[in-house]
Write an enzyme that holds these catalytic residues in place. Structure first.
Site, PDB file in Angstrom:
ATOM      1  N   ASP A 272       0.867  -1.219  -0.195  1.00 49.00           N
ATOM      2  CA  ASP A 272       0.087   0.028  -0.079  1.00 49.00           C
ATOM      3  C   ASP A 272       0.850   1.325  -0.015  1.00 49.00           C
ATOM      4  O   ASP A 272       1.641   1.432   1.003  1.00 49.00           O
ATOM      5  CB  ASP A 272      -0.867   0.013   1.315  1.00 49.00           C
ATOM      6  CG  ASP A 272      -1.818   0.815   1.276  1.00 49.00           C
ATOM      7  OD1 ASP A 272      -2.441   1.347   0.199  1.00 49.00           O
ATOM      8  OD2 ASP A 272      -2.254   1.166   2.308  1.00 49.00           O
TER       9      ASP A 272
ATOM     10  N   HIS B 258      -7.774   9.941   3.846  1.00 45.37           N
ATOM     11  CA  HIS B 258      -7.227   8.951   4.898  1.00 45.37           C
ATOM     12  C   HIS B 258      -7.612   9.454   6.198  1.00 45.37           C
ATOM     13  O   HIS B 258      -7.990  10.769   6.453  1.00 45.37           O
ATOM     14  CB  HIS B 258      -5.735   8.676   4.529  1.00 45.37           C
ATOM     15  CG  HIS B 258      -5.266   8.209   3.282  1.00 45.37           C
ATOM     16  ND1 HIS B 258      -4.726   8.570   2.508  1.00 45.37           N
ATOM     17  CD2 HIS B 258      -5.432   7.013   3.025  1.00 45.37           C
ATOM     18  CE1 HIS B 258      -4.314   7.871   1.347  1.00 45.37           C
ATOM     19  NE2 HIS B 258      -5.050   6.724   1.891  1.00 45.37           N
ATOM     20  N   GLY B 259      -7.685   8.426   7.220  1.00 45.94           N
ATOM     21  CA  GLY B 259      -7.827   9.017   8.485  1.00 45.94           C
ATOM     22  C   GLY B 259      -9.385   8.990   8.910  1.00 45.94           C
ATOM     23  O   GLY B 259     -10.200   8.508   8.250  1.00 45.94           O
TER      24      GLY B 259
HETATM   25  P1  13P Z   1      -9.048   5.000   5.528  1.00 41.54           P
HETATM   26  O1  13P Z   1      -8.043   5.770   6.326  1.00 41.54           O
HETATM   27  O2  13P Z   1     -10.320   5.788   4.959  1.00 41.54           O
HETATM   28  O3  13P Z   1      -9.169   3.464   6.157  1.00 41.54           O
HETATM   29  O4  13P Z   1      -8.407   4.466   4.116  1.00 41.54           O
HETATM   30  C1  13P Z   1      -7.211   3.472   4.025  1.00 41.54           C
HETATM   31  C2  13P Z   1      -6.443   3.593   2.796  1.00 41.54           C
HETATM   32  O5  13P Z   1      -6.823   4.385   1.786  1.00 41.54           O
HETATM   33  C3  13P Z   1      -5.231   2.543   2.959  1.00 41.54           C
HETATM   34  O6  13P Z   1      -4.315   2.874   1.767  1.00 41.54           O
HETATM   35  O1  G3H Z   2      -3.377   4.607   3.437  1.00 45.32           O
HETATM   36  C1  G3H Z   2      -2.784   4.451   4.641  1.00 45.32           C
HETATM   37  C2  G3H Z   2      -2.808   3.359   5.701  1.00 45.32           C
HETATM   38  O2  G3H Z   2      -4.183   3.442   6.270  1.00 45.32           O
HETATM   39  C3  G3H Z   2      -1.970   3.150   6.386  1.00 45.32           C
HETATM   40  O3  G3H Z   2      -1.333   4.057   7.174  1.00 45.32           O
HETATM   41  O4  G3H Z   2       1.160   3.880   7.449  1.00 45.32           O
HETATM   42  O5  G3H Z   2      -0.178   4.660   9.340  1.00 45.32           O
HETATM   43  O6  G3H Z   2      -0.219   2.194   8.532  1.00 45.32           O
HETATM   44  P1  G3H Z   2      -0.019   3.494   8.173  1.00 45.32           P
HETATM   45 ZN    ZN Z   3      -4.598   4.878   0.980  1.00 49.27          ZN
END
Ligand code: 13P
Ligand code: G3H
Ligand code: ZN
Length: 340
Positions: free
Chosen positions: A101, A199-200
């Site tokens: 990811d 995100h978040g």
């Molecule tokens: P959320 O923060 O909405 O769960 O999104 C996660 C995400 O896009 C991980 O790549």
């Molecule tokens: O898109 C990001 C994911 O939610 C992961 O975030 O790097 O804090 O694990 P993280």
């Molecule tokens: Zn993401």
């Protein structure tokens, strides 16, 4: 560093994993989206596998930069192999993808590919367009030339939001005029777009939302007009939505009831994700909702049983809640249940 078994680099088929190509084809024609759930530890992974086996859903296991730092890439890769065997043991050989990811460099993508990931994301969305194209193409050329084809997700448009490793102050919606050129020049297998998700757990500022009588924030709708324009220009091409947690109010309330502070939490309503899943959107990323579910249960146990100090006694209920959440997503939101 690439991981080998002593003789040769690991390829994902040896770990029992699949890439996204056939899964996305089926999802686009079938009008559903695959769940892409992030994992960092054993409880999260068990919950994902239990839910996906129970609902007979294919699944994408996502590893972020934060997860690699926290848990170690090699650990995560063998946990994914363990997940393949665990699913079989639970009685259903569901397709499982191990996906990087938000990979932010060629080197990270290469390292994951060489250590058994079946799919990677190269996120060049913060770069100028031509640099994003060049970096994404380089990753595709490497990933696609492997003995076992590794699928690649690219991104156009910037998502707002802050997490440990992924942050941007402002969002830029994807420009539909760019998508054809980007896909043609890079050779990506799927494209993440920006249409209003982020995100978040705070996806919109309160001033962007309307409020219900009991104070619940209702966010502005996603830009389905942009999605439609993109679909017109790339008929049948797999589209990905990041930042797609719904931030369930029940979890926010439990966390606050037991001492947490979750002010201004607002996510993407499930109906909108369901609508997106019926289109060319065939991968929906969810991480924050899982964090909320676990935190809610752990806070509850800590508060109700202050003398508890066995991690299994608070991680167990958190795992059970996570499983429930993921099964609900597969069945009611993504439509991936029964598609394994
Ligand atoms: P959320 O923060 O909405 O769960 O999104 C996660 C995400 O896009 C991980 O790549
Ligand atoms: O898109 C990001 C994911 O939610 C992961 O975030 O790097 O804090 O694990 P993280
Ligand atoms: Zn993401």
């Amino acid at each position: 560093m690439a991981v080998s078994d002593g003789e040769h680099l690991l390829v994902y088929k040896e770990l029992g994993l699949v890439n996204t190509v056939e899964l996305f084809k089926k999802a686009v024609t079938g009008g559903y989206a695959l769940p892409a759930y992030n994992f960092n530890n054993m409880e999260q992974l068990q919950a994902i596998i239990q839910a996906c086996v129970e609902t007979k859903s294919p699944v994408i296991l996502q590893v972020s930069a934060g997860a690699r730092k926290y848990a170690n890439q090699t650990m995560l890769q063998y946990m994914a192999k363990g997940a393949v065997e665990y699913a079989k043991e639970l009685g259903c050989d569901i397709p499982i993808v191990l996906h990087l990811d938000h990979g932010d460099s060629f080197e990270i993508c290469k390292s994951c590919i060489e250590s058994g990931f079946s799919s990677v994301m190269i996120d060049g969305s913060h770069l100028p367009y031509d640099e994003n194209v060049a970096l994404t193409r380089k990753v595709c050329e490497f990933a696609h030339s492997q003995k076992d084809y590794v699928s690649v997700e690219g991104e156009l448009g910037v998502l707002a939001g802050v997490e440990d490793e992924v942050s941007a102050e402002h969002s830029n919606y994807t420009q539909p005029e760019e998508v054809q050129d980007f896909v043609k020049k890079t050779g990506v297998d799927s494209l993440a777009i920006s249409i209003g998700t982020s995100h978040g757990r705070t996806k919109f500022k309160p001033e962007q939302c309307t409020k219900t009588a009991d104070g619940v924030l209702i966010p502005p709708p996603l830009r389905f007009d942009i999605l439609q324009e993109i679909e017109k220009r790339l008929p049948g091409f797999p589209i990905v939505l990041h930042g797609s947690s719904s931030v369930p109010i029940e979890y926010v309330k439990i966390i606050e009831q037991y001492g947490g502070k979750m002010k201004d939490s607002v996510g993407i309503p499930e109906e909108q994700l369901r609508k997106a899943a019926k289109s060319a959107v065939c991968k929906i990323n969810i991480d924050s909702d899982g964090r909320l579910a676990m935190t809610a249960m752990i806070r509850k146990v800590f508060s109700e049983k202050p003398d508890e100090f066995d991690p299994r006694k608070y991680l167990g209920p958190a795992r059970d809640e996570l499983k429930k959440l993921y099964a609900h997503k597969n069945q009611e939101v993504l439509g991936s249940a029964g598609k394994a």
